[in-house]
Motif scaffolding. Sequence first.
Motif, PDB file in Angstrom:
ATOM      1  N   ALA A  86      25.438  58.614  92.102  1.00 36.37           N
ATOM      2  CA  ALA A  86      24.779  58.459  93.398  1.00 36.37           C
ATOM      3  C   ALA A  86      24.342  57.014  93.582  1.00 36.37           C
ATOM      4  N   ARG A 122      22.212  55.929  95.857  1.00 34.07           N
ATOM      5  CA  ARG A 122      20.816  55.812  96.249  1.00 34.07           C
ATOM      6  C   ARG A 122      19.827  56.227  95.161  1.00 34.07           C
ATOM      7  N   ALA A 146      19.144  63.147  92.698  1.00 36.62           N
ATOM      8  CA  ALA A 146      19.074  64.246  93.647  1.00 36.62           C
ATOM      9  C   ALA A 146      19.740  65.481  93.065  1.00 36.62           C
ATOM     10  N   SER A 149      24.469  64.184  98.061  1.00 36.44           N
ATOM     11  CA  SER A 149      23.754  62.972  97.671  1.00 36.44           C
ATOM     12  C   SER A 149      24.568  62.090  96.730  1.00 36.44           C
ATOM     13  N   TYR A 150      25.694  62.587  96.239  1.00 39.96           N
ATOM     14  CA  TYR A 150      26.509  61.861  95.277  1.00 39.96           C
ATOM     15  C   TYR A 150      27.765  61.296  95.922  1.00 39.96           C
TER      16      TYR A 150
END
Length: 123
Positions: free
Chosen positions: A99, A101, A104, A109-110
Amino acid sequence: QVQLVESGGGLVQAGGSLRLSCAASGRTFGSYAMGWFRQPPGKEREFVAAISRNVYSTLYADSVKGRFTISRDNAKNTVYLQMNSLKPEDTAAYYCAAAVRRIATTLGSYDYWGQGTQVTVSS
């Protein structure tokens, strides 16, 4: 961009252990939060564990908490999933993911995914 390749899957009896590895290419490996997901045959992919890129905080699904341990070695560009006390319900294809960012528990999210490695636990 990062390329991910899982290894270490196989056939094991209930109560046994396996250690999965995910080797990553790219010098920016340490910039990614990493996660492990699994997908049993005929079922949707589900979250297993995740580890952050800096503080090394971790998240675990309730189904594996206390049995599985996620870790990473940024110098080796590798993330691991140590699986102990395996149960038949752990049988699935296991995928590692990166990910951009933050850590998660959701698939969306990945950003990058490996090809998966099969884990089969017999009764």
